[in-house]
Design an enzyme around this catalytic site. Structure first.
Site: not given
Ligand code: JFB
Length: 226
Positions: A86, A113, A151, A166
Site C-alpha cells: 500500500p 502487516e 495483456r 482501450d
Molecule cells: C499490498 C497488504 C495491509 C498494511 C498492510 C501486504 N492497493 C493495495 N491496497 N493494499 C495493498 C495494495 C497493493 N498493492 C496491499 C500488500 C500487502 C496490502 N497487506 C495488508 C494493509 C494495510 N496496511 C499486507
C-alpha cells in the site's frame, strides 16, 4: 516474458492465471508465470515466515530470511524485483506498459502487516500499489498487476481487441458502444453508427470519449486544460 511470484497463498493465483486471455498467453508461450510458496524457502521445522515487529505494535511482519533466500535464488541480472505494498506508487497504464518491456519480473506479495524494511533496501527495485483502498494482503494485487502487464505483451490480444484504443491507453475513457439490434425495447443505436460514414463515426467517438472523460474523470484531462 518470465514472471516469478512469491506468496504465502499460491492458490489465489491459480484461478485468475488459468482463465481466458492469460491462459492462452501462457499456452502460446508468450509468458511463463511461476508461482512460488514462500514457505518453501524456510529451513526450520515449522516453516516460519513471520515475526513480531521490533518496538512493539499490532500484527506480524514477514521475516527477511525466506524472502532473501527466494529472491537470491530466482533473480537474474535483468530482473525487475517488484513489491506489492500500500506504500507503493500508484499502478497506472503507463507503468504497466513500462513493466511489459522487461524480460523478467519477480513479484513479492506482502502479507500480514508488511515486510521487514531490509527487503526493500536490499532487494526491491519498484514498489507498486494497485489503488487507494486497503487489501488484506498483496496476492490479489499481484494478480491484478500480472493481468494488466501480460495483456500488453505482443501477440496476447488479437487484432479485434487491440490495446491501442482501450480506456486509458490514450488518456481518455472510452465512449458508449453498441451492438445489434439497432433498436432494442425502444432504445435506439445512434444514427451515426449505422451511417457507414467512417469519418463521422471517428469524430463522434472522439467527442463522446472526451465528454465522458470530462464528466466522470476530469483528473485524466488535467494538464491539457479542458
Ligand atoms: C499490498 C497488504 C495491509 C498494511 C498492510 C501486504 N492497493 C493495495 N491496497 N493494499 C495493498 C495494495 C497493493 N498493492 C496491499 C500488500 C500487502 C496490502 N497487506 C495488508 C494493509 C494495510 N496496511 C499486507
Amino acid at each position: 516474458m518470465e514472471i516469478d511470484v512469491l506468496t504465502l497463498f499460491p492458490r489465489i493465483f491459480e484461478g485468475p492465471l488459468d482463465e481466458s486471455i492469460l491462459k492462452r498467453a501462457r499456452e502460446r508461450g508468450v509468458v511463463s508465470v511461476r508461482v512460488h510458496n514462500l514457505r518453501d524457502f524456510t529451513h526450520d521445522k515449522h516453516r516460519v515466515v513471520d515475526d513480531k515487529p521490533y518496538g512493539g505494535g499490532p500484527g506480524m511482519l514477514m521475516k527477511p530470511e525466506p524472502i532473501f533466500e527466494a529472491v537470491e535464488q530466482l533473480r537474474r541480472a535483468d530482473s525487475c524485483v517488484v513489491l506489492m505494498t500500500p506504500q507503493g506508487g500508484r499502478f497506472t497504464q503507463a507503468r504497466a506498459a513500462a513493466f511489459a518491456t522487461r524480460p523478467h519480473l519477480l513479484v513479492i506479495c506482502g502479507h500480514y502487516e508488511g515486510v521487514d524494511e531490509r527487503v526493500r533496501e536490499a532487494l526491491v527495485h519498484e514498489e507498486v500499489s494497485i489503488g487507494d483502498y486497503v487489501l488484506t494482503n498483496g496476492a490479489l494485487a499481484a494478480a491484478v498487476f500480472v493481468d494488466a502487464v501480460v495483456r500488453l505483451l505482443p501477440g496476447v490480444l488479437g487484432d479485434d481487441q487491440s490495446a491501442a484504443d482501450d480506456s486509458f491507453a490514450n488518456g481518455l475513457l472510452e465512449g458508449p458502444q453498441y451492438t445489434r439490434p439497432p433498436e432494442f425495447r425502444g432504445l435506439r443505436v445512434p444514427d451515426v453508427l449505422l451511417s457507414g460514414d467512417h469519418g463521422a463515426v471517428a469524430k463522434w467517438r472522439a467527442e463522446e470519449a472526451r465528454k465522458r472523460t470530462r464528466q466522470r474523470r476530469p483528473d485524466l484531462l488535467e494538464g491539457e486544460k479542458s
